[in-house]
Write an enzyme that holds these catalytic residues in place. Structure first.
Site, PDB file in Angstrom:
ATOM      1  N   TYR A 297      33.884  27.363  33.228  1.00 12.03           N
ATOM      2  CA  TYR A 297      34.819  26.976  34.193  1.00 12.03           C
ATOM      3  C   TYR A 297      35.691  28.336  35.001  1.00 12.03           C
ATOM      4  O   TYR A 297      35.804  29.263  34.405  1.00 12.03           O
ATOM      5  CB  TYR A 297      35.776  26.223  33.784  1.00 12.03           C
ATOM      6  CG  TYR A 297      35.209  24.479  33.309  1.00 12.03           C
ATOM      7  CD1 TYR A 297      34.956  23.629  34.032  1.00 12.03           C
ATOM      8  CD2 TYR A 297      34.679  24.510  31.775  1.00 12.03           C
ATOM      9  CE1 TYR A 297      34.313  22.493  33.788  1.00 12.03           C
ATOM     10  CE2 TYR A 297      34.373  23.237  31.343  1.00 12.03           C
ATOM     11  CZ  TYR A 297      34.278  22.280  32.564  1.00 12.03           C
ATOM     12  OH  TYR A 297      33.519  21.111  32.124  1.00 12.03           O
TER      13      TYR A 297
ATOM     14  N   ARG B 148      29.370  22.639  28.255  1.00 12.15           N
ATOM     15  CA  ARG B 148      28.482  22.978  29.323  1.00 12.15           C
ATOM     16  C   ARG B 148      27.453  23.812  29.059  1.00 12.15           C
ATOM     17  O   ARG B 148      27.527  24.988  29.436  1.00 12.15           O
ATOM     18  CB  ARG B 148      29.173  23.033  30.655  1.00 12.15           C
ATOM     19  CG  ARG B 148      30.703  22.559  30.773  1.00 12.15           C
ATOM     20  CD  ARG B 148      30.328  21.152  31.327  1.00 12.15           C
ATOM     21  NE  ARG B 148      29.736  20.415  32.627  1.00 12.15           N
ATOM     22  CZ  ARG B 148      30.230  20.316  33.477  1.00 12.15           C
ATOM     23  NH1 ARG B 148      31.606  20.506  33.598  1.00 12.15           N
ATOM     24  NH2 ARG B 148      29.738  20.157  34.748  1.00 12.15           N
TER      25      ARG B 148
ATOM     26  N   SER C   6      28.428  16.468  35.206  1.00  5.76           N
ATOM     27  CA  SER C   6      27.571  16.889  36.222  1.00  5.76           C
ATOM     28  C   SER C   6      26.825  15.811  37.028  1.00  5.76           C
ATOM     29  O   SER C   6      26.860  15.653  38.206  1.00  5.76           O
ATOM     30  CB  SER C   6      26.679  17.732  35.494  1.00  5.76           C
ATOM     31  OG  SER C   6      27.227  18.847  35.412  1.00  5.76           O
TER      32      SER C   6
ATOM     33  N   ASP D  16      25.182  15.473  30.151  1.00  5.89           N
ATOM     34  CA  ASP D  16      26.454  16.111  31.041  1.00  5.89           C
ATOM     35  C   ASP D  16      26.703  14.859  31.941  1.00  5.89           C
ATOM     36  O   ASP D  16      26.284  15.048  33.424  1.00  5.89           O
ATOM     37  CB  ASP D  16      26.009  17.527  31.433  1.00  5.89           C
ATOM     38  CG  ASP D  16      27.221  18.267  31.981  1.00  5.89           C
ATOM     39  OD1 ASP D  16      28.321  17.337  32.407  1.00  5.89           O
ATOM     40  OD2 ASP D  16      27.192  19.158  32.545  1.00  5.89           O
TER      41      ASP D  16
ATOM     42  N   GLN E   8      22.725  19.651  28.399  1.00  4.42           N
ATOM     43  CA  GLN E   8      22.410  19.349  30.124  1.00  4.42           C
ATOM     44  C   GLN E   8      22.276  17.839  30.207  1.00  4.42           C
ATOM     45  O   GLN E   8      22.806  17.286  31.314  1.00  4.42           O
ATOM     46  CB  GLN E   8      21.480  20.181  30.755  1.00  4.42           C
ATOM     47  CG  GLN E   8      22.421  21.448  31.524  1.00  4.42           C
ATOM     48  CD  GLN E   8      21.498  22.401  32.137  1.00  4.42           C
ATOM     49  OE1 GLN E   8      20.295  22.336  32.049  1.00  4.42           O
ATOM     50  NE2 GLN E   8      22.034  23.351  32.704  1.00  4.42           N
TER      51      GLN E   8
HETATM   52  P1  NAD Z   1      34.870  21.655  38.378  1.00  7.16           P
HETATM   53  O1  NAD Z   1      34.549  20.392  38.803  1.00  7.16           O
HETATM   54  O2  NAD Z   1      35.486  21.929  37.106  1.00  7.16           O
HETATM   55  O3  NAD Z   1      35.276  22.682  39.479  1.00  7.16           O
HETATM   56  C1  NAD Z   1      34.750  22.538  40.681  1.00  7.16           C
HETATM   57  C2  NAD Z   1      34.650  23.787  41.338  1.00  7.16           C
HETATM   58  O4  NAD Z   1      36.016  24.418  41.848  1.00  7.16           O
HETATM   59  C3  NAD Z   1      34.087  24.867  40.256  1.00  7.16           C
HETATM   60  O5  NAD Z   1      32.983  25.543  40.835  1.00  7.16           O
HETATM   61  C4  NAD Z   1      35.512  25.893  40.504  1.00  7.16           C
HETATM   62  O6  NAD Z   1      34.704  27.369  40.239  1.00  7.16           O
HETATM   63  C5  NAD Z   1      35.920  25.647  41.554  1.00  7.16           C
HETATM   64  N1  NAD Z   1      37.273  26.369  41.977  1.00  7.16           N
HETATM   65  C6  NAD Z   1      38.325  26.572  41.098  1.00  7.16           C
HETATM   66  N2  NAD Z   1      39.313  27.293  41.529  1.00  7.16           N
HETATM   67  C7  NAD Z   1      38.730  27.243  42.927  1.00  7.16           C
HETATM   68  C8  NAD Z   1      39.473  27.765  44.133  1.00  7.16           C
HETATM   69  N3  NAD Z   1      40.840  28.227  44.209  1.00  7.16           N
HETATM   70  N4  NAD Z   1      39.059  27.856  45.349  1.00  7.16           N
HETATM   71  C9  NAD Z   1      37.577  27.225  45.484  1.00  7.16           C
HETATM   72  N5  NAD Z   1      36.832  26.947  44.402  1.00  7.16           N
HETATM   73  C10 NAD Z   1      37.630  26.623  43.145  1.00  7.16           C
HETATM   74  O7  NAD Z   1      33.622  22.532  38.112  1.00  7.16           O
HETATM   75  P2  NAD Z   1      31.922  21.691  37.702  1.00  7.16           P
HETATM   76  O8  NAD Z   1      31.419  21.702  38.982  1.00  7.16           O
HETATM   77  O9  NAD Z   1      31.981  20.822  36.656  1.00  7.16           O
HETATM   78  O10 NAD Z   1      31.290  22.970  37.029  1.00  7.16           O
HETATM   79  C11 NAD Z   1      31.815  24.066  36.378  1.00  7.16           C
HETATM   80  C12 NAD Z   1      31.082  25.007  35.577  1.00  7.16           C
HETATM   81  O11 NAD Z   1      30.159  24.327  34.753  1.00  7.16           O
HETATM   82  C13 NAD Z   1      30.287  25.967  36.750  1.00  7.16           C
HETATM   83  O12 NAD Z   1      30.107  27.126  36.379  1.00  7.16           O
HETATM   84  C14 NAD Z   1      28.922  25.165  36.346  1.00  7.16           C
HETATM   85  O13 NAD Z   1      27.914  25.840  36.821  1.00  7.16           O
HETATM   86  C15 NAD Z   1      29.054  25.115  35.128  1.00  7.16           C
HETATM   87  N6  NAD Z   1      28.181  24.065  34.509  1.00  7.16           N
HETATM   88  C16 NAD Z   1      27.201  24.254  33.420  1.00  7.16           C
HETATM   89  C17 NAD Z   1      26.306  23.299  33.099  1.00  7.16           C
HETATM   90  C18 NAD Z   1      25.370  23.629  31.930  1.00  7.16           C
HETATM   91  O14 NAD Z   1      25.060  24.892  31.855  1.00  7.16           O
HETATM   92  N7  NAD Z   1      25.121  22.584  31.180  1.00  7.16           N
HETATM   93  C19 NAD Z   1      26.247  22.192  33.502  1.00  7.16           C
HETATM   94  C20 NAD Z   1      27.293  21.887  34.558  1.00  7.16           C
HETATM   95  C21 NAD Z   1      28.063  23.021  34.931  1.00  7.16           C
END
Ligand code: NAD
Length: 381
Positions: free
Chosen positions: A234, A128, A139, A136, A133
């Protein structure tokens, strides 16, 4: 390379790995694109659309797998229902396969790919990072799921989402609670806001607060633990103490909540339980829970993956594979991701992979007869 696009055989899968408009991105890079007849049908793309885009149509998966140098897929390799053979055995030896591989739950398939000298890449393991991006797929597909989750809730709720002031009376907006505001959660918030709902959300990662607020939703304030995030961005697994406090904060809102969308996940672990059975009882009759973490065990204790159940007057949707219910755009976005990855991997003129590159190294699961991915290696210990 001859790049093969098979028809997906997983039940209810409607997406296709490469849509006609992305064929030229591969042919311009010097590849041939071979598409199994009917591969795009579930996403409303015909064989003619592919032919007009410069692809060659191949009748039957057997011939496609037998001649492709690289297979681009959506879903993990599985038993082929017509050919009665596992797709991992259909992929030619010494070739490449790319797709969602669910490697940690398909260790036998990964072992087979290594034995057969297949180079495999898992879309789940793309790092990530900003540079990756455009590749990804977690996402892009989470965006689709977050959007569709809200539409499903709106369609099932016996209420309006927006505030309506009519001659027949004033109707207050629906109250939507989004738990987990990563990619899917933020899209769910945006979609619910566009429909006029009042939205509250929570996520333990501190950076999310501002993102939630910028979408016009209210962030549920709680004392956050210090060490919440992995280096990859994460969320870390939270302590039982934190989860108990989080459940209390959620419970305090449930009597006023109409819709709960849950998306909370912990990479490689069971999803945290945020809504217990007792908490379901606190919701109003007619309330809806859409649990996007259903396949990872569910954020609600009563969720059944792949099923819609009614418990204590509340409808609980164990949502699986929502992207397949929006196949045109889900395929279009996935197609962009996988094509960008493929071109990135095979950009060298001699076709050699560059394992100094973080994207190549992270996404690769098997290469030259070895399992090379650390997560998979650890899972096999
Ligand atoms: P994910 O599908 O693994 O999880 C979904 C969400 O659940 C996350 O935001 C996580 O913080 C949340 N979560 C975990 N435990 C929890 C709890 N107890 N209560 C409430 N929420 C909880 O995550 P995702 O949507 O795939 O994204 C994960 C991370 O990756 C994020 O920080 C996102 O910003 C980052 N990301 C970065 C890029 C990039 O820079 N290329 C691209 C996509 C996502």
């Amino acid at each position: 390379m001859k790049v093969g696009i098979p028809k997906e055989v997983t039940q209810d899968e409607t997406r296709v790995a490469v849509v006609p408009s992305m064929v030229s991105a591969l042919t311009k890079a010097g590849h041939e694109v071979w598409v199994e007849s009917g591969a795009g049908a579930g996403s409303s793309f015909s064989d003619t659309d592919y032919e007009e885009a410069g692809a060659k149509i191949i009748k039957g998966a057997g011939d496609l797998y037998a001649s492709a140098d690289a297979i681009l897929k959506v879903r993990p390799l599985t038993e082929h229902p017509q050919l009665k053979k596992h797709e991992a055995d259909l992929v030619r030896e010494n070739t490449t396969v790319i797709g969602f591989m669910a490697p940690l739950s398909n260790l036998d398939v990964i072992k087979k790919l290594a034995e057969r000298n297949v180079t495999s890449f898992a879309m789940e393991f793309i790092p990530r990072i900003t540079r990756a991006q455009s590749m990804d797929a977690l996402s892009s597909q989470a965006t689709v799921a977050g959007y569709k989750a809200v539409l499903m809730a709106a369609a099932q709720l016996g209420k309006f989402f927006p505030l309506l002031m009519t001659a027949a009376g004033t109707i207050p907006p629906a109250n939507v609670l989004v738990l987990g505001a990563g990619v899917a959660g933020l899209q769910a918030i945006a979609t619910a806001k566009r429909l006029g709902a009042r939205v509250e959300a929570f996520d333990p990662r501190p950076a999310v607060r501002e993102q939630v607020q910028s979408l016009g939703a209210q962030f549920i304030e709680m004392e956050l633990p210090e060490d919440v995030e992995t280096a990859g961005g994460y969320a870390k697994e939270q302590s039982e103490e934190f989860l108990r406090k989080e459940q209390e904060a959620i419970a305090a809102r449930l009597s006023k909540t109409d819709v709960v969308i849950t998306t909370a996940q912990i990479f490689g672990k069971r999803a945290p339980i945020l809504i217990t059975e007792d908490m379901v009882k606190m919701l109003r009759p007619g309330a809806i829970i859409i649990d996007l973490a259903a396949e990872q065990g569910g954020n609600c204790e009563l969720t059944e993956a792949g099923k819609t159940v009614e418990k204590h007057g509340v409808t609980i949707v164990g949502a699986v594979n929502l992207p397949a219910t929006v196949p045109v755009h889900a395929s279009q976005m996935y197609s962009k991701n996988i094509t960008n990855l493929f071109r990135h991997l095979y950009q060298a003129e001699d076709g050699q992979l560059d394992f100094e590159d973080e994207i190549t190294r992270s996404a690769c699961v098997t290469h030259k007869g070895e399992i090379v991915n650390e997560f998979v290696k650890n899972a096999l210990k």
